[in-house]
Design an enzyme around this catalytic site. Structure first.
Site, PDB file in Angstrom:
ATOM      1  N   LYS A  59      28.762  42.958  50.668  1.00  0.00           N
ATOM      2  CA  LYS A  59      28.860  41.791  49.790  1.00  0.00           C
ATOM      3  C   LYS A  59      28.303  40.512  50.406  1.00  0.00           C
ATOM      4  O   LYS A  59      27.911  39.582  49.690  1.00  0.00           O
ATOM      5  CB  LYS A  59      30.328  41.551  49.416  1.00  0.00           C
ATOM      6  CG  LYS A  59      30.980  42.653  48.594  1.00  0.00           C
ATOM      7  CD  LYS A  59      30.615  42.558  47.139  1.00  0.00           C
ATOM      8  CE  LYS A  59      31.458  43.483  46.285  1.00  0.00           C
ATOM      9  NZ  LYS A  59      31.125  43.388  44.856  1.00  0.00           N
ATOM     10  N   SER A  88      39.779  39.181  44.583  1.00  0.00           N
ATOM     11  CA  SER A  88      40.765  39.427  45.629  1.00  0.00           C
ATOM     12  C   SER A  88      40.232  40.435  46.631  1.00  0.00           C
ATOM     13  O   SER A  88      40.956  40.927  47.485  1.00  0.00           O
ATOM     14  CB  SER A  88      42.078  39.962  45.014  1.00  0.00           C
ATOM     15  OG  SER A  88      41.831  41.136  44.277  1.00  0.00           O
TER      16      SER A  88
END
Length: 354
Positions: A59, A88
């Site tokens: 990511k 989250s």
């Protein structure tokens, strides 16, 4: 024109150079032998290890490309870019760190029932965390409220929402890992015939498919998904968007529905999506720990599980006109895992096989 093209991925690679790690490509003769026996062909695996990326997951690539692109867009305008997201998972940590490295303020909306260790990690990377009720509507409403407050405080502030997977800058950033592993496989003398990546929201799969097909049109790109969260599989084969509803899988990084940008790219560039069971995912994860001695999260093991256990993948291999060997790229997407929970899963696996 499609949302993301090869040039976008190549440009992203230049932007993130020096910020994101060029992660290693590893091999395993033991796993080569196991997959070869399953497929009935000489197979060689090249593992792209994004578990060694900053924040422990791929990511960081998309987050860095998004922020660098945003800064370039507003350079010299007098505007002050601020990024915001609701997450989250790994995206929250990735965006927080990428923002800190580029001197950009980052706000993250997190559900109040998120593990405290995750909230602490996001704050530790420099983000400002605002908690909300654990529903999508609450996340979206809180994101809008914080955005309005920031703009009201400073009219020169530009607040940009960065999606974990559906932002074209994120998609292009994730695709950079495919460019790297294609080159690394060539250097290893194992030019890839197949590239298998996990699929959740589709940011990595779509970006990698654009990059891989653009660089090597003959390569086969495959998405790997849990049977308990098979919305991408059903969407791909029906050619109609199917949302993720009550997904149940140990691969908790793959729970999200495809996005409005990722789904069309997947339909255009991906050759197949295969699914595997929970036991197969856990078994593949355990194999990596035992044989490769590296830490991965269960979501990362889904592509290896496809290579080892998917009957659909095996059927495709058998349909190839007598290949002498098959070089398969496997993407390990990340290594952020609760070791205690994983140990319990491994123990349960042993119990079921006794």
């Amino acid at each position: 024109m499609t949302a993301v093209q090869l040039k976008d991925v190549e440009d992203a690679r230049k932007r993130i150079l020096g910020f994101a790690h060029k992660t290693p490509a590893l091999t395993s003769s033991t796993l080569d032998r196991m997959v070869s026996e399953k497929l009935g062909v000489e197979a060689h695996l090249v593992f792209k290890c994004e578990n060694f990326q900053k924040v422990g997951a791929f990511k960081f690539r998309g987050a860095t490309n998004s922020i660098k692109s945003l800064l370039a867009e507003y350079e010299g305008t007098g505007k002050k870019p601020v990024v915001i997201t609701h997450s989250s998972g790994n995206h929250a940590q990735a965006l927080a760190l990428a923002a800190r490295e580029q001197g950009v303020t980052c706000h993250v909306i997190m559900p109040n029932n998120a593990p405290s260790v995750k909230k602490a990690a996001v704050r530790g990377y420099g983000a400002i965390v605002t908690e909300c009720e654990p529903t999508l509507q609450a996340r979206e409403d809180t994101t809008a409220q914080v955005t309005d407050q920031l703009v009201a405080q400073d009219p020169n502030t530009v607040v940009e929402f960065i999606s974990p997977y559906n932002d074209v800058r994120v998609i292009a950033g994730q695709g950079t890992l495919a460019l790297e592993v294609l080159e690394q496989a060539e250097e290893l003398g194992k030019p890839l015939d197949v590239l298998i990546t996990p699929v959740g929201g589709g940011g990595m799969l779509s970006g990698c498919a654009v990059a891989a097909k653009g660089s090597k049109p003959t390569i086969r790109v495959i998405g790997a998904e849990p049977k308990g969260a098979d919305d991408a599989y059903r969407s791909f084969y029906s050619k109609q968007f199917v949302p993720s509803v009550n997904p149940t899988t140990v691969a908790d990084g793959l729970l999200t529905s495809l996005g409005s940008n990722t789904f069309p790219l997947i339909l255009e560039h991906v050759d197949a999506i295969h699914t595997v069971s929970e036991e197969e995912i856990i078994r593949a994860t355990k194999l990596v720990y035992e044989r490769m001695k590296i830490v991965i999260e269960p979501s990362s093991a889904v592509p290896l599980a496809v290579a080892l256990y998917s009957s659909e993948f095996m059927d495709w291999v058998k349909s190839i006109p007598a290949p002498s060997r098959l070089n398969i790229g496997i993407v390990f997407s990340g290594g952020n895992v609760d070791i205690v929970k994983l140990s319990t899963l491994f123990a349960q696996l042993e119990t079921t096989t006794e």
